[in-house]
Design a protein around this motif. Structure first.
Motif, PDB file in Angstrom:
ATOM      1  N   ALA A 109       0.829  -1.200   0.000  1.00 56.50           N
ATOM      2  CA  ALA A 109       0.000   0.000   0.000  1.00 56.50           C
ATOM      3  C   ALA A 109       0.868   1.255   0.000  1.00 56.50           C
ATOM      4  O   ALA A 109       0.565   2.242  -0.689  1.00 56.50           O
ATOM      5  N   HIS A 110       1.966   1.218   0.760  1.00 56.07           N
ATOM      6  CA  HIS A 110       2.871   2.371   0.815  1.00 56.07           C
ATOM      7  C   HIS A 110       3.519   2.617  -0.543  1.00 56.07           C
ATOM      8  O   HIS A 110       3.603   3.761  -1.012  1.00 56.07           O
ATOM      9  N   VAL A 111       3.991   1.562  -1.204  1.00 50.73           N
ATOM     10  CA  VAL A 111       4.630   1.702  -2.514  1.00 50.73           C
ATOM     11  C   VAL A 111       3.619   2.182  -3.555  1.00 50.73           C
ATOM     12  O   VAL A 111       3.922   3.037  -4.392  1.00 50.73           O
ATOM     13  N   VAL A 112       2.406   1.608  -3.516  1.00 53.54           N
ATOM     14  CA  VAL A 112       1.361   2.008  -4.460  1.00 53.54           C
ATOM     15  C   VAL A 112       1.068   3.489  -4.344  1.00 53.54           C
ATOM     16  O   VAL A 112       0.966   4.213  -5.346  1.00 53.54           O
ATOM     17  N   LYS A 113       0.932   3.980  -3.115  1.00 54.05           N
ATOM     18  CA  LYS A 113       0.616   5.395  -2.899  1.00 54.05           C
ATOM     19  C   LYS A 113       1.799   6.296  -3.255  1.00 54.05           C
ATOM     20  O   LYS A 113       1.641   7.318  -3.921  1.00 54.05           O
ATOM     21  N   THR A 114       3.000   5.907  -2.829  1.00 57.45           N
ATOM     22  CA  THR A 114       4.178   6.744  -3.046  1.00 57.45           C
ATOM     23  C   THR A 114       4.497   6.926  -4.523  1.00 57.45           C
ATOM     24  O   THR A 114       4.834   8.020  -4.977  1.00 57.45           O
ATOM     25  N   TYR A 115       4.392   5.826  -5.294  1.00 58.32           N
ATOM     26  CA  TYR A 115       4.786   5.871  -6.699  1.00 58.32           C
ATOM     27  C   TYR A 115       3.596   5.864  -7.660  1.00 58.32           C
ATOM     28  O   TYR A 115       3.784   5.724  -8.870  1.00 58.32           O
ATOM     29  N   ASN A 116       2.383   5.996  -7.100  1.00 58.52           N
ATOM     30  CA  ASN A 116       1.170   6.070  -7.918  1.00 58.52           C
ATOM     31  C   ASN A 116       1.085   4.903  -8.896  1.00 58.52           C
ATOM     32  O   ASN A 116       0.870   5.080 -10.103  1.00 58.52           O
ATOM     33  N   ILE A 117       1.247   3.706  -8.402  1.00 67.52           N
ATOM     34  CA  ILE A 117       1.243   2.504  -9.232  1.00 67.52           C
ATOM     35  C   ILE A 117      -0.201   2.086  -9.533  1.00 67.52           C
ATOM     36  O   ILE A 117      -0.994   1.900  -8.614  1.00 67.52           O
ATOM     37  N   PRO A 118      -0.550   1.920 -10.784  1.00 70.72           N
ATOM     38  CA  PRO A 118      -1.907   1.488 -11.127  1.00 70.72           C
ATOM     39  C   PRO A 118      -2.072  -0.015 -10.880  1.00 70.72           C
ATOM     40  O   PRO A 118      -1.101  -0.774 -10.935  1.00 70.72           O
ATOM     41  N   PRO A 119      -3.277  -0.471 -10.630  1.00 73.47           N
ATOM     42  CA  PRO A 119      -3.496  -1.903 -10.362  1.00 73.47           C
ATOM     43  C   PRO A 119      -3.113  -2.793 -11.539  1.00 73.47           C
ATOM     44  O   PRO A 119      -2.773  -3.964 -11.340  1.00 73.47           O
ATOM     45  N   ALA A 120      -3.138  -2.254 -12.748  1.00 77.70           N
ATOM     46  CA  ALA A 120      -2.773  -3.063 -13.920  1.00 77.70           C
ATOM     47  C   ALA A 120      -1.324  -3.525 -13.876  1.00 77.70           C
ATOM     48  O   ALA A 120      -0.957  -4.497 -14.553  1.00 77.70           O
ATOM     49  N   LEU A 121      -0.488  -2.840 -13.087  1.00 80.86           N
ATOM     50  CA  LEU A 121       0.929  -3.214 -13.011  1.00 80.86           C
ATOM     51  C   LEU A 121       1.230  -4.136 -11.837  1.00 80.86           C
ATOM     52  O   LEU A 121       2.388  -4.432 -11.564  1.00 80.86           O
ATOM     53  N   ILE A 122       0.215  -4.589 -11.145  1.00 80.50           N
ATOM     54  CA  ILE A 122       0.410  -5.602 -10.098  1.00 80.50           C
ATOM     55  C   ILE A 122       0.277  -6.964 -10.748  1.00 80.50           C
ATOM     56  O   ILE A 122      -0.794  -7.350 -11.224  1.00 80.50           O
ATOM     57  N   ILE A 123       1.385  -7.689 -10.807  1.00 77.70           N
ATOM     58  CA  ILE A 123       1.449  -8.955 -11.529  1.00 77.70           C
ATOM     59  C   ILE A 123       1.682 -10.100 -10.548  1.00 77.70           C
ATOM     60  O   ILE A 123       2.484  -9.988  -9.622  1.00 77.70           O
ATOM     61  N   GLY A 124       0.981 -11.199 -10.759  1.00 78.64           N
ATOM     62  CA  GLY A 124       1.172 -12.381  -9.924  1.00 78.64           C
ATOM     63  C   GLY A 124       1.610 -13.570 -10.767  1.00 78.64           C
ATOM     64  O   GLY A 124       1.205 -13.714 -11.929  1.00 78.64           O
ATOM     65  N   PHE A 125       2.464 -14.424 -10.197  1.00 79.55           N
ATOM     66  CA  PHE A 125       2.946 -15.611 -10.890  1.00 79.55           C
ATOM     67  C   PHE A 125       2.671 -16.841 -10.038  1.00 79.55           C
ATOM     68  O   PHE A 125       2.915 -16.836  -8.840  1.00 79.55           O
ATOM     69  N   ASP A 126       2.151 -17.872 -10.655  1.00 79.63           N
ATOM     70  CA  ASP A 126       1.891 -19.122  -9.952  1.00 79.63           C
ATOM     71  C   ASP A 126       2.697 -20.228 -10.612  1.00 79.63           C
ATOM     72  O   ASP A 126       2.352 -20.716 -11.687  1.00 79.63           O
ATOM     73  N   HIS A 127       3.830 -20.603  -9.971  1.00 73.33           N
ATOM     74  CA  HIS A 127       4.653 -21.709 -10.465  1.00 73.33           C
ATOM     75  C   HIS A 127       4.096 -23.022  -9.936  1.00 73.33           C
ATOM     76  O   HIS A 127       3.793 -23.137  -8.754  1.00 73.33           O
ATOM     77  N   SER A 128       3.978 -24.020 -10.796  1.00 73.29           N
ATOM     78  CA  SER A 128       3.498 -25.321 -10.323  1.00 73.29           C
ATOM     79  C   SER A 128       3.933 -26.415 -11.294  1.00 73.29           C
ATOM     80  O   SER A 128       4.125 -26.163 -12.488  1.00 73.29           O
ATOM     81  N   GLY A 129       4.075 -27.628 -10.772  1.00 75.75           N
ATOM     82  CA  GLY A 129       4.361 -28.778 -11.619  1.00 75.75           C
ATOM     83  C   GLY A 129       3.066 -29.326 -12.203  1.00 75.75           C
ATOM     84  O   GLY A 129       2.073 -29.470 -11.487  1.00 75.75           O
TER      85      GLY A 129
END
Length: 265
Positions: free
Chosen positions: A5-25
């Protein structure tokens, strides 16, 4: 979540740039551990139960501009030393696999090189757990269909043989993955469920961003950083817990975040 939340507010990061990765076998032959057998049978063999052949799959998801959750890619990592270990080009270049990225390593594990085109933000958005049961269903139906075909052609049940070679299953698995991936990509409730689990949307709410600022000024958000203003202990809100988040749904979080963003524009 407070740090995000602090980084999002400080650097005005849009939600579209929040990326998640799910590694699995992902098993090459992803069968269930159940089968059909005559009533009273003493021995019931399970095809493929000990089959450990796998590839590594990396599901890439974005939070999205409107917190809708977006599935944006699938990286398939095969075991081998050259591109010959990949499914045949005529299969992997079909439209069904437009979002697929193909890689190979000596043990099919993700490493620095396979991740070089991916941002490594560790938000496990749980896509693999959505896809795997559907893969199990497809593999089971594949075996059932082949058994039925051979029985109808006159082959005795005890003489039925299945082609479980890697060359055959690698192509079959690719199509199962492509179909299941597309289903997941177009299923809004399924693709947003993982983001609900991570609680990431809360980082875009004014409440959590304000709380993050308070913790940062108190020197508790980023240990080791010096601060200029330190509020009294009783002025700080308690550290967030799962209970603090309650049963907030993805829609609730998105609406709250949107309200917070609008209020600060």
């Amino acid at each position: 979540i407070l740090r995000l939340a602090h980084v999002v507010k400080t650097y005005n990061i849009p939600p579209a740039l929040i990326i998640g990765f799910d590694h699995s076998g992902f098993q090459v032959l992803p069968l269930k551990s159940t089968t059909w057998a005559p009533s009273g049978a003493d021995v019931v063999p399970l095809i493929g139960l000990d089959d450990k052949r796998q590839i590594t799959g990396v599901i890439v998801e974005a939070l999205g501009d409107n917190f809708e959750g977006l599935v944006v890619g699938f990286q398939a990592i095969y075991q081998g030393n050259t591109a010959r270990c990949l499914p045949a080009l005529e299969h992997r270049t079909k439209d069904l696999f437009d979002d697929f990225i193909y890689e190979f390593t000596y043990n099919h594990w993700a490493d620095e090189e396979t991740n070089i085109s991916l941002f490594e933000k560790k938000f496990d958005v749980d896509g693999a757990n959505v896809m795997k049961p559907k893969l199990h269903d497809r593999a089971t139906k594949y075996i059932e269909k082949e058994f039925t075909r051979q029985l109808k052609s006159g082959v005795n049940a005890v003489d039925i043989r299945l082609d479980l070679t890697l060359g055959t299953l690698k192509v079959q698995q690719l199509y199962w993955l492509g179909e299941v991936y597309y289903e997941f990509k177009t299923n809004v409730p399924a693709r947003t469920a993982g983001w609900v689990k991570t609680k990431v949307p809360l980082a875009f709410t004014a409440e959590w961003q304000d709380r993050a600022i308070e913790w940062q000024m108190a020197g508790k958000l980023w240990p080791g950083n010096s601060v200029e203003v330190v509020p009294a202990a009783d002025e700080l809100e308690p550290s967030p817990t799962d209970d603090d988040l309650g049963n907030m749904t993805f829609t609730d979080a998105a609406e709250a975040a949107a309200a917070g963003l609008v209020a600060r524009e």
